[in-house]
Write a protein that holds these residues in place. Structure first.
Motif, PDB file in Angstrom:
ATOM      1  N   GLU A  14       6.550  -3.115  -5.130  1.00  0.00           N
ATOM      2  CA  GLU A  14       6.855  -2.005  -6.105  1.00  0.00           C
ATOM      3  C   GLU A  14       7.372  -1.423  -5.217  1.00  0.00           C
ATOM      4  O   GLU A  14       8.439  -1.191  -5.125  1.00  0.00           O
ATOM      5  CB  GLU A  14       6.515  -1.446  -7.524  1.00  0.00           C
ATOM      6  CG  GLU A  14       5.441  -2.729  -7.837  1.00  0.00           C
ATOM      7  CD  GLU A  14       6.857  -3.139  -8.559  1.00  0.00           C
ATOM      8  OE1 GLU A  14       7.185  -2.208  -9.702  1.00  0.00           O
ATOM      9  OE2 GLU A  14       6.769  -4.535  -8.821  1.00  0.00           O
ATOM     10  N   GLU A  17      10.550  -2.432  -3.599  1.00  0.00           N
ATOM     11  CA  GLU A  17      11.861  -2.789  -4.070  1.00  0.00           C
ATOM     12  C   GLU A  17      12.602  -1.448  -5.212  1.00  0.00           C
ATOM     13  O   GLU A  17      13.475  -1.595  -5.030  1.00  0.00           O
ATOM     14  CB  GLU A  17      11.419  -3.432  -5.908  1.00  0.00           C
ATOM     15  CG  GLU A  17      12.249  -3.942  -6.602  1.00  0.00           C
ATOM     16  CD  GLU A  17      11.420  -3.967  -8.435  1.00  0.00           C
ATOM     17  OE1 GLU A  17      11.584  -4.335  -9.003  1.00  0.00           O
ATOM     18  OE2 GLU A  17      10.529  -5.432  -7.837  1.00  0.00           O
ATOM     19  N   SER A  61      15.854   5.334 -10.257  1.00  0.00           N
ATOM     20  CA  SER A  61      14.648   4.570 -10.120  1.00  0.00           C
ATOM     21  C   SER A  61      13.929   4.370  -9.656  1.00  0.00           C
ATOM     22  O   SER A  61      12.948   3.963  -9.289  1.00  0.00           O
ATOM     23  CB  SER A  61      15.491   2.880 -11.118  1.00  0.00           C
ATOM     24  OG  SER A  61      15.269   3.613 -12.598  1.00  0.00           O
ATOM     25  N   TRP A 101       6.140  -6.195 -21.387  1.00  0.00           N
ATOM     26  CA  TRP A 101       7.677  -5.521 -21.175  1.00  0.00           C
ATOM     27  C   TRP A 101       8.124  -6.575 -20.767  1.00  0.00           C
ATOM     28  O   TRP A 101      10.070  -6.158 -21.082  1.00  0.00           O
ATOM     29  CB  TRP A 101       7.279  -4.390 -21.105  1.00  0.00           C
ATOM     30  CG  TRP A 101       6.828  -3.227 -21.974  1.00  0.00           C
ATOM     31  CD1 TRP A 101       5.130  -2.734 -21.695  1.00  0.00           C
ATOM     32  CD2 TRP A 101       7.516  -3.271 -22.790  1.00  0.00           C
ATOM     33  NE1 TRP A 101       5.241  -2.689 -22.982  1.00  0.00           N
ATOM     34  CE2 TRP A 101       6.977  -1.991 -23.871  1.00  0.00           C
ATOM     35  CE3 TRP A 101       8.454  -2.952 -23.222  1.00  0.00           C
ATOM     36  CZ2 TRP A 101       7.121  -1.305 -24.564  1.00  0.00           C
ATOM     37  CZ3 TRP A 101       8.775  -2.475 -24.403  1.00  0.00           C
ATOM     38  CH2 TRP A 101       8.258  -1.427 -25.080  1.00  0.00           C
ATOM     39  N   TYR A 102       8.063  -7.162 -19.371  1.00  0.00           N
ATOM     40  CA  TYR A 102       9.448  -8.558 -18.765  1.00  0.00           C
ATOM     41  C   TYR A 102      10.581  -9.016 -19.776  1.00  0.00           C
ATOM     42  O   TYR A 102      11.450  -8.293 -19.556  1.00  0.00           O
ATOM     43  CB  TYR A 102       8.234  -8.665 -17.700  1.00  0.00           C
ATOM     44  CG  TYR A 102       8.305  -8.537 -16.608  1.00  0.00           C
ATOM     45  CD1 TYR A 102       9.110  -7.349 -15.497  1.00  0.00           C
ATOM     46  CD2 TYR A 102       7.083  -8.253 -16.575  1.00  0.00           C
ATOM     47  CE1 TYR A 102       8.505  -6.940 -14.901  1.00  0.00           C
ATOM     48  CE2 TYR A 102       6.073  -7.274 -15.698  1.00  0.00           C
ATOM     49  CZ  TYR A 102       7.058  -6.386 -14.472  1.00  0.00           C
ATOM     50  OH  TYR A 102       6.558  -5.876 -13.450  1.00  0.00           O
ATOM     51  N   THR A 105      12.387  -6.785 -21.041  1.00  0.00           N
ATOM     52  CA  THR A 105      13.610  -5.784 -20.507  1.00  0.00           C
ATOM     53  C   THR A 105      14.806  -6.763 -19.861  1.00  0.00           C
ATOM     54  O   THR A 105      15.600  -6.877 -20.289  1.00  0.00           O
ATOM     55  CB  THR A 105      12.825  -5.438 -19.351  1.00  0.00           C
ATOM     56  OG1 THR A 105      11.594  -4.559 -18.935  1.00  0.00           O
ATOM     57  CG2 THR A 105      13.742  -4.855 -17.810  1.00  0.00           C
ATOM     58  N   ILE A 142      19.321  -4.521 -12.470  1.00  0.00           N
ATOM     59  CA  ILE A 142      18.085  -4.517 -13.265  1.00  0.00           C
ATOM     60  C   ILE A 142      16.630  -5.614 -13.024  1.00  0.00           C
ATOM     61  O   ILE A 142      16.217  -6.321 -12.443  1.00  0.00           O
ATOM     62  CB  ILE A 142      17.854  -3.286 -14.317  1.00  0.00           C
ATOM     63  CG1 ILE A 142      18.133  -2.337 -14.207  1.00  0.00           C
ATOM     64  CG2 ILE A 142      16.258  -3.782 -14.828  1.00  0.00           C
ATOM     65  CD1 ILE A 142      17.757  -1.459 -12.727  1.00  0.00           C
ATOM     66  N   LEU A 143      18.006  -6.380 -13.812  1.00  0.00           N
ATOM     67  CA  LEU A 143      17.713  -8.188 -14.373  1.00  0.00           C
ATOM     68  C   LEU A 143      16.942  -8.641 -12.775  1.00  0.00           C
ATOM     69  O   LEU A 143      16.898  -9.591 -12.390  1.00  0.00           O
ATOM     70  CB  LEU A 143      19.184  -8.792 -14.727  1.00  0.00           C
ATOM     71  CG  LEU A 143      18.946  -8.644 -15.810  1.00  0.00           C
ATOM     72  CD1 LEU A 143      20.330  -9.530 -16.166  1.00  0.00           C
ATOM     73  CD2 LEU A 143      18.097  -8.831 -16.794  1.00  0.00           C
ATOM     74  N   ASP A 146      14.114  -6.469 -11.322  1.00  0.00           N
ATOM     75  CA  ASP A 146      12.404  -7.636 -12.456  1.00  0.00           C
ATOM     76  C   ASP A 146      12.596  -8.805 -12.448  1.00  0.00           C
ATOM     77  O   ASP A 146      10.893  -8.615 -12.556  1.00  0.00           O
ATOM     78  CB  ASP A 146      13.073  -6.860 -13.542  1.00  0.00           C
ATOM     79  CG  ASP A 146      12.611  -6.040 -14.561  1.00  0.00           C
ATOM     80  OD1 ASP A 146      11.486  -4.869 -13.549  1.00  0.00           O
ATOM     81  OD2 ASP A 146      12.056  -5.974 -15.598  1.00  0.00           O
ATOM     82  N   HIS A 147      13.138  -9.902 -12.105  1.00  0.00           N
ATOM     83  CA  HIS A 147      12.583 -11.103 -11.799  1.00  0.00           C
ATOM     84  C   HIS A 147      11.447 -10.958 -10.582  1.00  0.00           C
ATOM     85  O   HIS A 147      10.959 -12.047 -10.457  1.00  0.00           O
ATOM     86  CB  HIS A 147      13.771 -11.981 -11.415  1.00  0.00           C
ATOM     87  CG  HIS A 147      13.252 -13.464 -10.786  1.00  0.00           C
ATOM     88  ND1 HIS A 147      12.917 -14.565 -11.504  1.00  0.00           N
ATOM     89  CD2 HIS A 147      13.164 -13.604  -9.541  1.00  0.00           C
ATOM     90  CE1 HIS A 147      12.972 -15.293 -10.989  1.00  0.00           C
ATOM     91  NE2 HIS A 147      12.756 -14.780  -9.875  1.00  0.00           N
ATOM     92  N   SER A 149       9.826  -7.863  -9.294  1.00  0.00           N
ATOM     93  CA  SER A 149       8.871  -7.622 -10.259  1.00  0.00           C
ATOM     94  C   SER A 149       7.746  -8.509 -11.190  1.00  0.00           C
ATOM     95  O   SER A 149       6.342  -8.200 -10.732  1.00  0.00           O
ATOM     96  CB  SER A 149       9.094  -6.420 -10.718  1.00  0.00           C
ATOM     97  OG  SER A 149       8.156  -5.627 -11.460  1.00  0.00           O
ATOM     98  N   GLU A 150       8.248  -9.032 -11.977  1.00  0.00           N
ATOM     99  CA  GLU A 150       7.260 -10.527 -12.292  1.00  0.00           C
ATOM    100  C   GLU A 150       6.455 -11.145 -12.034  1.00  0.00           C
ATOM    101  O   GLU A 150       5.649 -10.970 -11.972  1.00  0.00           O
ATOM    102  CB  GLU A 150       8.896 -10.469 -13.709  1.00  0.00           C
ATOM    103  CG  GLU A 150       8.063 -11.778 -14.733  1.00  0.00           C
ATOM    104  CD  GLU A 150       8.947 -12.214 -15.587  1.00  0.00           C
ATOM    105  OE1 GLU A 150       8.214 -12.836 -17.168  1.00  0.00           O
ATOM    106  OE2 GLU A 150       9.907 -11.926 -15.225  1.00  0.00           O
TER     107      GLU A 150
END
Length: 168
Positions: A14, A17, A61, A101-102, A105, A142-143, A146-147, A149-150
């Motif tokens: 994290e 990222e 962020s 939440w993923y 998002t 973000i997409l 977040d990929h 991160s997920e």
């Protein structure tokens, strides 16, 4: 490997990222500066504020991810040392919550991106097109991150489940 190392690995991912997101935001701010200083066309002038907003949001962020996860590592290590079983159970609850939440998002950012595409094609004037591009840029950013991160959260969650099975 001791379970806390999985937690630290997750936090470290994290943090990485967050650094990438902050650097990306800085790059956007640099581009914004050049549009502001050298842009002569109506679109070049119109893109400054939307890019500034995206750049600042992205930097904020990213910085938030870095700061919060550095603090979490220290807190998590203390909690783990105090009560390993309670810590792992609390991590299960926490990951159960945020993993849900993923998909949301992805949907929300997809809708923002689609809104940008629609706005780009509906309004031909510079400001709406600039806002549309900024919307698409932000949602893509973000997409993209977040990929990863997920994926990292899923790996961590599986380690939590494994650890809980060995406790029982």
């Amino acid at each position: 490997m001791d379970f806390i190392q999985h937690t630290i690995n997750w936090c470290s991912g994290e943090i990485f990222e967050g650094k990438l997101l902050a650097l990306w935001g800085l790059a956007i701010l640099i581009v914004t500066f050049f549009f502001w200083k050298t842009g002569t066309t109506p679109f070049a002038k119109a893109i400054v504020i939307p890019l500034l907003v995206v750049g600042l949001l992205t930097v904020a962020s990213g910085a938030s991810l870095v700061i919060n996860n550095n603090k979490r590592i220290v807190t998590f290590q203390k909690e783990y040392q105090a009560d390993k079983t309670a810590f792992i159970k609390s991590e299960k609850k926490r990951t159960d919550y945020f993993i849900k939440w993923y998909p949301w998002t992805m949907i929300i950012m997809g809708v923002i991106m689609l809104g940008g595409v629609v706005l780009m094609n509906v309004k031909g004037t510079p400001l709406p097109r600039a806002i549309a591009l900024a919307m698409m840029l932000f949602s893509f950013s973000i997409l993209f991150l977040d990929h990863f991160s997920e994926e990292r959260a899923d790996v961590y969650h599986r380690e939590i489940v494994k650890a809980l099975q060995t406790i029982k």
